[in-house]
Design an enzyme around this catalytic site. Structure first.
Site, PDB file in Angstrom:
ATOM      1  CG  LEU A  62      -0.559   0.333   2.615  1.00 43.95           C
ATOM      2  CD1 LEU A  62      -1.550   0.820   3.445  1.00 43.95           C
ATOM      3  CD2 LEU A  62       0.415  -0.507   3.174  1.00 43.95           C
ATOM      4  CB  SER A  76      -4.287 -10.003  13.288  1.00 44.50           C
ATOM      5  OG  SER A  76      -3.952 -11.424  13.420  1.00 44.50           O
ATOM      6  CE  LYS A 106      14.394   0.716   4.831  1.00 48.02           C
ATOM      7  NZ  LYS A 106      14.219   0.546   3.263  1.00 48.02           N
ATOM      8  CE1 TYR A 146      -3.898 -13.283  16.533  1.00 47.47           C
ATOM      9  CE2 TYR A 146      -3.459 -14.383  18.690  1.00 47.47           C
ATOM     10  CZ  TYR A 146      -3.893 -13.228  18.066  1.00 47.47           C
ATOM     11  OH  TYR A 146      -4.130 -11.999  18.788  1.00 47.47           O
ATOM     12  CE  LYS A 150      -1.336 -10.827  16.374  1.00 41.38           C
ATOM     13  NZ  LYS A 150      -1.377  -9.138  15.832  1.00 41.38           N
ATOM     14  CD  GLN A 163      18.842  -5.839   6.899  1.00 40.85           C
ATOM     15  OE1 GLN A 163      18.436  -6.651   7.341  1.00 40.85           O
ATOM     16  NE2 GLN A 163      19.049  -5.628   5.589  1.00 40.85           N
TER      17      GLN A 163
HETATM   18  P1  NAD Z   1     -10.614  -7.632  15.555  1.00 35.98           P
HETATM   19  O1  NAD Z   1     -10.880  -9.054  14.827  1.00 35.98           O
HETATM   20  O2  NAD Z   1     -12.014  -7.009  16.117  1.00 35.98           O
HETATM   21  O3  NAD Z   1      -9.880  -6.450  14.668  1.00 35.98           O
HETATM   22  C1  NAD Z   1      -8.887  -6.893  13.710  1.00 35.98           C
HETATM   23  C2  NAD Z   1      -9.173  -5.839  12.556  1.00 35.98           C
HETATM   24  O4  NAD Z   1      -8.271  -6.203  11.462  1.00 35.98           O
HETATM   25  C3  NAD Z   1     -10.410  -5.961  11.923  1.00 35.98           C
HETATM   26  O5  NAD Z   1     -11.356  -4.818  11.760  1.00 35.98           O
HETATM   27  C4  NAD Z   1     -10.121  -6.845  10.605  1.00 35.98           C
HETATM   28  O6  NAD Z   1     -11.154  -6.694   9.542  1.00 35.98           O
HETATM   29  C5  NAD Z   1      -8.797  -6.076  10.400  1.00 35.98           C
HETATM   30  N1  NAD Z   1      -7.960  -6.928   9.403  1.00 35.98           N
HETATM   31  C6  NAD Z   1      -7.709  -8.240   9.420  1.00 35.98           C
HETATM   32  N2  NAD Z   1      -6.861  -8.777   8.306  1.00 35.98           N
HETATM   33  C7  NAD Z   1      -6.696  -7.629   7.558  1.00 35.98           C
HETATM   34  C8  NAD Z   1      -5.974  -7.271   6.559  1.00 35.98           C
HETATM   35  N3  NAD Z   1      -5.345  -8.326   5.950  1.00 35.98           N
HETATM   36  N4  NAD Z   1      -5.976  -6.194   6.119  1.00 35.98           N
HETATM   37  C9  NAD Z   1      -6.529  -5.136   6.792  1.00 35.98           C
HETATM   38  N5  NAD Z   1      -7.268  -5.368   7.717  1.00 35.98           N
HETATM   39  C10 NAD Z   1      -7.275  -6.438   8.335  1.00 35.98           C
HETATM   40  O7  NAD Z   1      -9.705  -7.903  16.664  1.00 35.98           O
HETATM   41  P2  NAD Z   1      -9.163  -7.008  18.096  1.00 35.98           P
HETATM   42  O8  NAD Z   1      -9.549  -7.693  19.232  1.00 35.98           O
HETATM   43  O9  NAD Z   1      -9.496  -5.775  17.662  1.00 35.98           O
HETATM   44  O10 NAD Z   1      -7.463  -7.196  17.776  1.00 35.98           O
HETATM   45  C11 NAD Z   1      -6.639  -6.417  17.158  1.00 35.98           C
HETATM   46  C12 NAD Z   1      -5.462  -6.685  17.483  1.00 35.98           C
HETATM   47  O11 NAD Z   1      -4.932  -6.659  18.978  1.00 35.98           O
HETATM   48  C13 NAD Z   1      -4.763  -8.026  16.779  1.00 35.98           C
HETATM   49  O12 NAD Z   1      -3.552  -7.659  16.152  1.00 35.98           O
HETATM   50  C14 NAD Z   1      -4.795  -8.855  17.808  1.00 35.98           C
HETATM   51  O13 NAD Z   1      -3.750  -9.673  17.391  1.00 35.98           O
HETATM   52  C15 NAD Z   1      -4.422  -7.823  19.006  1.00 35.98           C
HETATM   53  N6  NAD Z   1      -4.670  -8.459  20.151  1.00 35.98           N
HETATM   54  C16 NAD Z   1      -5.887  -8.409  20.775  1.00 35.98           C
HETATM   55  C17 NAD Z   1      -6.405  -9.213  21.719  1.00 35.98           C
HETATM   56  C18 NAD Z   1      -7.759  -8.932  22.560  1.00 35.98           C
HETATM   57  O14 NAD Z   1      -7.776  -9.596  23.761  1.00 35.98           O
HETATM   58  N7  NAD Z   1      -8.612  -8.316  21.972  1.00 35.98           N
HETATM   59  C19 NAD Z   1      -5.353  -9.735  22.532  1.00 35.98           C
HETATM   60  C20 NAD Z   1      -4.037  -9.872  22.076  1.00 35.98           C
HETATM   61  C21 NAD Z   1      -3.709  -9.268  20.806  1.00 35.98           C
END
Ligand code: NAD
Ligand code: UDP
Length: 313
Positions: A62, A76, A106, A146, A150, A163
């Site tokens: 992008l 994610s 970057k 997952y 990560k 780097q």
């Molecule tokens: P969520 O599923 O509500 O939000 C994730 C968002 O990412 C969604 O809007 C989804 O549409 C978007 N997305 C996914 N793949 C994509 C892609 N390829 N391109 C563009 N957008 C994309 O989940 P969340 O709970 O809001 O989690 C957000 C982040 O926090 C994640 O990275 C998750 O791993 C991390 N996280 C969350 C928790 C938690 O308890 N909520 C815990 C640990 C880590």
């Protein structure tokens, strides 16, 4: 005022972070492919001239015009339900998506934040989990897509830091809940609340003796903001350290809702972590941050939100 690119902006945490950044006077360019996010999470932000939302899969390259101060990478799928439903997408967003977002940081010489997870510790053999713990992950199990993506994202973030001298930060987020979760998200708090509101049995996995610590969304977002502003590289655990069994959570939700629901034991999913609790001294020492919302209070607010969502269905 900062110009911020935020991936996953339509998700549970991304939309809450966008709201907080806009309140602080920053400009937010949200990016989302809506795989698990919803436009309704950010409907109220779309009228702000400081907010824009780009529909894009960040696993594809992008381009963003103009300067960028911060790249906050939250995209994610994150619910264990999604690990089974979207395994390849999860690996692509954790691998290619993280690569693209680091490349953007970057190119723009921006501060970068990776939303990593307590899942990098897998089913931990050390309790509570300090950031120095390397984890116990089954690389072939259902959760591997997952956990490993990560872990790869963390390694890639460190590679860009070492780097290319990108100014990176890694937040290891522990279980977070609150208003903004989808009714069908599949994670335990929303599942139990929706089941209790509908008078259906609460589906406790296994005997419910496994533990988690649940952090209220506003606290979590405050921690992420502090990490971004701190200049610290991390990794830093961000979460609550009030440990509760899943069975205790089920009973608490039933009490708060005042529900007649019963509790039903169903199969424990593969590799479900037995105990999880963050060691939080880094967050305390480096960010002067701790979670302050009591579970009872946070759950009450979440019940109100999900009840409203159910009525709108
Ligand atoms: P969520 O599923 O509500 O939000 C994730 C968002 O990412 C969604 O809007 C989804 O549409 C978007 N997305 C996914 N793949 C994509 C892609 N390829 N391109 C563009 N957008 C994309 O989940 P969340 O709970 O809001 O989690 C957000 C982040 O926090 C994640 O990275 C998750 O791993 C991390 N996280 C969350 C928790 C938690 O308890 N909520 C815990 C640990 C880590
Ligand atoms: N869980 C449960 N019933 C549900 C959903 C989840 O008992 O309907 C359990 C799950 O097996 C885990 C804990 O609750 O032990 C937390 O699950 P969640 O999906 O919220 O997140 P995880 O911590 O597994 O990433």
């Amino acid at each position: 005022m900062k110009r911020v690119v935020l991936s996953g902006a339509a998700g549970f945490l991304g939309s809450a972070l966008a709201r907080r950044l806009l309140k602080r006077g920053h400009e937010v360019i949200g990016i989302d492919n809506f795989s698990t996010g919803r436009r309704s999470n950010v409907d109220d932000l779309l009228s702000s001239k400081s907010f824009s939302l780009v529909t894009h899969d960040i696993a594809e390259p992008l381009t963003i015009d103009g300067p960028v101060d911060q790249v906050l990478h939250l995209a994610s799928p994150a619910s264990p339900n999604d690990f089974v439903r979207l395994p390849i997408q999860i690996m692509k967003v954790g691998g290619l998506g993280t690569h693209n977002m680091l490349g953007l940081a970057k190119a723009k010489m921006a501060r970068f934040l990776l939303a990593s997870t307590s899942e990098v510790y897998g089913d931990p053999l050390v309790h509570p989990q300090p950031e120095t713990y390397w984890g116990n992950v089954n690389p072939l199990g259902q959760r591997a897509v997952y956990d490993e993506s990560k872990r790869y994202a963390e390694a890639l973030t460190m590679a860009y830091r070492n780097q290319h001298q990108v100014n990176t930060a890694i937040a290891r987020i522990f279980n977070t809940y609150g208003p903004g979760m989808r009714l069908d998200d599949g994670r335990v708090v929303s599942n139990f609340i929706v089941q209790a509101l509908q008078g259906r049995p609460l589906t406790v996995h296994g005997t419910g003796s496994q533990t988690r610590c649940f952090c209220y969304v506003d606290d979590l977002i405050a921690g992420l903001c502090k990490l971004v502003e701190s200049g610290h590289a991390g990794p830093i655990n961000i979460g609550s350290d009030t440990e509760i069994t899943v069975l205790e959570l089920a009973q608490l939700v039933i009490d708060i809702v005042g529900s007649k629901s019963t509790i039903s034991e169903v199969d424990l999913p593969e590799d479900d972590p037995t105990r999880r609790k963050p060691e939080l001294s880094r967050a305390d020492q480096f960010l002067d941050w701790r979670a302050t919302t009591a579970l009872q209070q946070g759950l009450e607010l979440t019940v109100k939100y999900l009840d409203r969502e159910l009525r709108l269905m």
